[in-house]
Design an enzyme around this catalytic site. Structure first.
Site, mmCIF file in Angstrom:
data_model
loop_
_atom_site.group_PDB
_atom_site.id
_atom_site.type_symbol
_atom_site.label_atom_id
_atom_site.label_comp_id
_atom_site.label_asym_id
_atom_site.label_seq_id
_atom_site.Cartn_x
_atom_site.Cartn_y
_atom_site.Cartn_z
ATOM 1 C CG ASP A 123 -1.801 -1.299 1.215
ATOM 2 O OD1 ASP A 123 -1.256 -2.379 1.523
ATOM 3 O OD2 ASP A 123 -2.988 -1.209 0.877
ATOM 4 C CG ASP B 259 -4.049 -1.060 -2.562
ATOM 5 O OD1 ASP B 259 -4.546 -1.647 -3.540
ATOM 6 O OD2 ASP B 259 -4.717 -0.567 -1.659
ATOM 7 C CE1 TYR C 265 -3.999 3.289 -2.113
ATOM 8 C CE2 TYR C 265 -1.628 3.126 -1.948
ATOM 9 C CZ TYR C 265 -2.884 2.727 -1.555
ATOM 10 O OH TYR C 265 -3.034 1.750 -0.608
ATOM 11 C CG HIS D 168 -4.287 -6.123 -1.741
ATOM 12 N ND1 HIS D 168 -3.283 -5.247 -1.381
ATOM 13 C CD2 HIS D 168 -5.440 -5.417 -1.665
ATOM 14 C CE1 HIS D 168 -3.812 -4.070 -1.112
ATOM 15 N NE2 HIS D 168 -5.125 -4.136 -1.272
ATOM 16 C CG HIS E 116 -10.382 -2.736 4.528
ATOM 17 N ND1 HIS E 116 -9.153 -2.096 4.460
ATOM 18 C CD2 HIS E 116 -11.180 -2.108 3.655
ATOM 19 C CE1 HIS E 116 -9.219 -1.128 3.563
ATOM 20 N NE2 HIS E 116 -10.423 -1.106 3.054
ATOM 21 C CG HIS F 274 -7.248 -4.400 1.782
ATOM 22 N ND1 HIS F 274 -7.474 -3.509 0.745
ATOM 23 C CD2 HIS F 274 -8.470 -4.735 2.261
ATOM 24 C CE1 HIS F 274 -8.781 -3.317 0.613
ATOM 25 N NE2 HIS F 274 -9.409 -4.038 1.512
ATOM 26 C CG ASP F 275 -7.152 -3.266 7.240
ATOM 27 O OD1 ASP F 275 -7.831 -2.352 6.717
ATOM 28 O OD2 ASP F 275 -7.656 -4.226 7.849
ATOM 29 C CG HIS F 276 -3.528 1.900 4.337
ATOM 30 N ND1 HIS F 276 -3.922 3.038 3.682
ATOM 31 C CD2 HIS F 276 -3.634 0.896 3.429
ATOM 32 C CE1 HIS F 276 -4.258 2.726 2.440
ATOM 33 N NE2 HIS F 276 -4.097 1.445 2.262
#
Ligand SMILES: *[C@@H]1O[C@H](CO)[C@@H](O)[C@H](O)[C@H]1NC(C)=O
Length: 280
Positions: A81, A114, A117, A163, A172, A198-200
Site C-alpha cells: 500500500d 496497492d 494510488y 493483498h 477493513h 490492504h489495511d494500512h
C-alpha cells in the site's frame, strides 16, 4: 534496462497482478533466479499467483526458484500500500527499507499490493511508475527483484502472500470470503504464514486452531487511520496503526519476522523454529 511494469493496479482490488523487477536491474526481470532441480534444500521456491480476488486453486501457481545464500538463508522485506509519489512518509519508509535491506543483505522484496494510488498505472508510460517506485526506492539494497501481488513462498514451510487480509483488526477487518474460501485451502496445504496488505497498518495475529500466522504489512505510505477494531487478545500479537514495513529472515531452522516503523526501529519480533512444526 528492462523493467516489467506491474499491470495497472485497480484500487477496487479486482485486479492485483503483475510484478516489478528490480528497479535498476540490468537484465531480465528474473535474471538472478536460477532453476535448480532436485536440490530441494538448496533452493527456495517462490511462486507467484495471478488471480482475481479469490484463488480457485493452487494449480495456478507459477513457481520460481530462488537460490539461497551460501549459508542456506534468505532475507526479504515486505511492504504494501505504498505508491503515493513519496508522500505520506513513503520516502522515509523507503529509506529505512534501504538501510534494513542492506543490513540483512536482502534477496528480494515482496509487495502486498496497492502499488500505485489512486487507480494504478494508466499505461506503460505512466510517470507514476517513476514517481512512486523508481525514484522512491532508490537504495542500492532495494535494487532486487520486487514480487508484487499474491505469491506462495515455500521454504521448508509455506508462505502465501495476498493483498486482502484474512484476519485484521484494521479498518477493513476480517475478510469473510477469504475465511470461507481461502483459509481451508491454506490449512489443507499446511501453510505457515499468510502475508497481506490492504489495511494500512502493521499487525501480527495468530490462530486458535492452526499454526497459521496472519501478518499485515500495508503501511508503505498513508497510515494512521485510527479506527482499530477490538480483537481477541489471545490471538492478537501486535498491532501498529502507523507507517512501516516487515522484514523476514528464513534459515533452514528458523523463520524470523520483524516489524519496523518509519524510523526503521523494531516494533515487534516473532521467531519460530521450523522444527516445532509437524508440517515441515
Ligand atoms: C510520518 O511519521 C511520523 C512518525 O511516525 C508521524 O508522526 C507522522 O504523522 C507521519 N506523517 C504522515 C503524513 O502520516
Amino acid at each position: 534496462m528492462v523493467i516489467t511494469k506491474t499491470m495497472a493496479h485497480n484500487h477496487n482490488h479486482q485486479i492485483n497482478s503483475g510484478r516489478i523487477a528490480g528497479a535498476a536491474s540490468s537484465s531480465s526481470s528474473f535474471g538472478n533466479l536460477k532453476r535448480v532441480v532436485g536440490m530441494p534444500l538448496a533452493v527456495v521456491l517462490f511462486s507467484i499467483i495471478f488471480f482475481f480476488k479469490i484463488p480457485s486453486c493452487f494449480s495456478q501457481l507459477t513457481r520460481l526458484e530462488h537460490q539461497v545464500k551460501d549459508d542456506g538463508s534468505l532475507s526479504l522485506l515486505v511492504v504494501g500500500d505504498w505508491g503515493r509519489r513519496g508522500h505520506f512518509n513513503q520516502t522515509i519508509v523507503a529509506s529505512q527499507m534501504g538501510r534494513i535491506g542492506k543490513e540483512l543483505d536482502i534477496d528480494f522484496v515482496v509487495s502486498t499490493g496497492d502499488n500505485f494510488y489512486d487507480d494504478g498505472l494508466k499505461g506503460p508510460h505512466d510517470p507514476a511508475f517513476e514517481e512512486s517506485f523508481t525514484e522512491v526506492y532508490t537504495a542500492d539494497s532495494l535494487q532486487k527483484p520486487w514480487y508484487t501481488i499474491l505469491g506462495n513462498h515455500d521454504y521448508r514451510g509455506k508462505i502465501v502472500v495476498g493483498h486482502h487480509a484474512i484476519r485484521s483488526a484494521g479498518h477493513h477487518g476480517d475478510t469473510e470470503e477469504l475465511i470461507q474460501h481461502l483459509l481451508p485451502i491454506l490449512k489443507a496445504n499446511n501453510v505457515d504464514l499468510y502475508v497481506n496488505g490492504h489495511d494500512h497498518c502493521l499487525e501480527h495475529i495468530s490462530s486458535h486452531d492452526s499454526p497459521i500466522q496472519y501478518l499485515t504489512s500495508g503501511a508503505g505510505s498513508k497510515a494512521w487511520r485510527g479506527d482499530t477494531k477490538k480483537y481477541d487478545e489471545r490471538v492478537m500479537k501486535f498491532f501498529y496503526d502507523g507507517q512501516g514495513f516487515m522484514s523476514m529472515q528464513l534459515t533452514n531452522a528458523n523463520v524470523e519476522v520483524l516489524f519496523h516503523d518509519v524510523l526503521g526501529q523494531v516494533l515487534h519480533r516473532w521467531k519460530v523454529s521450523k522444527d516445532l512444526h509437524s508440517s515441515m
